[in-house]
Design a protein around this motif. Structure first.
Motif, PDB file in Angstrom:
ATOM      1  N   ALA A 153       0.863  -1.318   0.050  1.00 56.91           N
ATOM      2  CA  ALA A 153       0.008  -0.197  -0.065  1.00 56.91           C
ATOM      3  C   ALA A 153       0.716   1.148  -0.084  1.00 56.91           C
ATOM      4  N   PHE A 154       2.059   1.381   0.712  1.00 57.46           N
ATOM      5  CA  PHE A 154       3.096   2.542   0.698  1.00 57.46           C
ATOM      6  C   PHE A 154       3.615   2.448  -0.747  1.00 57.46           C
ATOM      7  N   ASP A 155       3.851   1.308  -1.432  1.00 59.10           N
ATOM      8  CA  ASP A 155       4.315   1.377  -2.802  1.00 59.10           C
ATOM      9  C   ASP A 155       3.338   2.217  -3.788  1.00 59.10           C
ATOM     10  N   ARG A 156       1.924   1.769  -3.489  1.00 61.27           N
ATOM     11  CA  ARG A 156       0.870   2.358  -4.488  1.00 61.27           C
ATOM     12  C   ARG A 156       0.610   3.708  -4.227  1.00 61.27           C
ATOM     13  N   ALA A 157       0.820   3.945  -2.990  1.00 60.82           N
ATOM     14  CA  ALA A 157       0.663   5.569  -2.774  1.00 60.82           C
ATOM     15  C   ALA A 157       1.648   6.438  -3.195  1.00 60.82           C
ATOM     16  N   MET A 158       2.940   5.719  -3.268  1.00 59.26           N
ATOM     17  CA  MET A 158       4.363   6.664  -3.498  1.00 59.26           C
ATOM     18  C   MET A 158       3.851   6.756  -5.130  1.00 59.26           C
ATOM     19  N   ALA A 159       3.267   5.911  -5.715  1.00 58.16           N
ATOM     20  CA  ALA A 159       3.108   6.090  -7.234  1.00 58.16           C
ATOM     21  C   ALA A 159       2.191   6.968  -7.617  1.00 58.16           C
TER      22      ALA A 159
END
Ligand code: SF4
Length: 279
Positions: free
Chosen positions: A31-37
């Motif tokens: 979820a952190f990765d999706r948010a960063m994107a």
């Protein structure tokens, strides 16, 4: 009838208290990765990177993800074919919490409401027990931080307020919470039941894996509509601006009284920790 010694529950609760506080689930990292994107704010991206790095260090070095190691909230699903022996269930759970917080060097955060004197061992725990079919015991440990819990609310809407009333209240709650619950948050929503049941639904909704769909298509749609509105508020990671105010909205619903429309919002910080075991 299967006999289970409550000592096994003590051991499991001990281990799960430590694991939950040090080992953030992979669903949260994703979820952190999706948010960063999807984040436009450079500062927001930087903060998300740091939150991820912090959680990775905690996992690798087996240290707490946050200094607030939470109120130990325990969900027990007790098979009705199980006969617990060797002591009482509540005592066994409390002993597990005591050992977990002691052996894991986790901060003890529980105190007398008036004097604020610390109980010294992070007990009592909050225990939710459900009797289910079968001969197993499921133990879930979900330590809950104070900052995000403080921003949570229960309200009784009027039935005519409908779905728009839910959206309005949830988004307003997140807006008023600002940076207090350590965003990005996960917003647990309980709809229906009665006063206390709605709060329990909201808390239980937080146990769902991040990125998973709500099995009810209507609620799934509502979750994404509310999340879109929340992420337009501009609060952002740690309240310093950006699109990522919340990582997810999770809703659980059950029927309610014809005169009522209970609604609860349980806000969870980015330290979305819970671990489970089956005995
Ligand atoms: S709300 Fe969460 S991130 Fe913030 S201090 Fe409490 S546990 Fe830590």
């Amino acid at each position: 009838m299967r006999e289970i010694d409550v000592k096994r529950i003590t051991e499991k609760v001990r281990d799960l208290c430590i694991e939950a506080n040090t080992d953030l689930g992979e669903d949260v990292f994703e979820a952190f990765d999706r948010a960063m994107a999807g984040e436009e704010s450079p500062l927001g991206i930087e903060i998300l990177k740091e939150l991820k790095e912090n959680a990775r260090i905690a996992k690798d070095e087996k240290v707490p993800i946050c200094q607030d190691t939470g109120f130990a909230v325990i969900f027990i699903e007790l098979g009705q074919e199980v006969h617990l022996v060797g002591g009482d269930l509540t005592g066994a759970i409390f002993e597990g919490v005591r050992r977990g917080y002691r052996d894991g060097y986790l901060r003890k955060s529980i105190c007398h409401p008036f004097t604020r004197a610390n109980t010294g061992d992070n007990t009592p725990a909050v225990i939710h027990t459900e009797i289910v079919p079968g001969e197993k015991v499921k133990v879930v440990v979900a330590p809950k931080g104070g900052g995000s819990e403080n921003m949570s609310r229960v309200t009784m809407l009027t039935p005519s307020e409908g779905i728009e009333g839910i959206k309005r209240f949830v988004v307003q709650r997140v807006k008023e919470s600002g940076s207090n619950p350590c965003p990005p948050t996960i917003v647990g929503v309980g709809v229906g039941g009665n006063f206390e049941q709605s709060a329990l639904l909201a808390k239980k909704s937080l146990l769902r894996s991040l990125g998973s769909k709500n099995p009810d298509p209507e609620l799934d749609q509502l979750e994404s509509e509310i999340l879109t509105e929340i992420n337009r508020l501009g609060i952002g990671p740690q309240g310093l601006g950006g699109r990522t105010t919340s990582l997810a909205v999770h809703i659980l619903m059950m029927p309610c009284h014809i005169a009522s429309f209970p609604l609860a919002v349980n806000i969870q910080c980015h330290v979305q920790r819970h671990k489970e075991a089956i005995i």
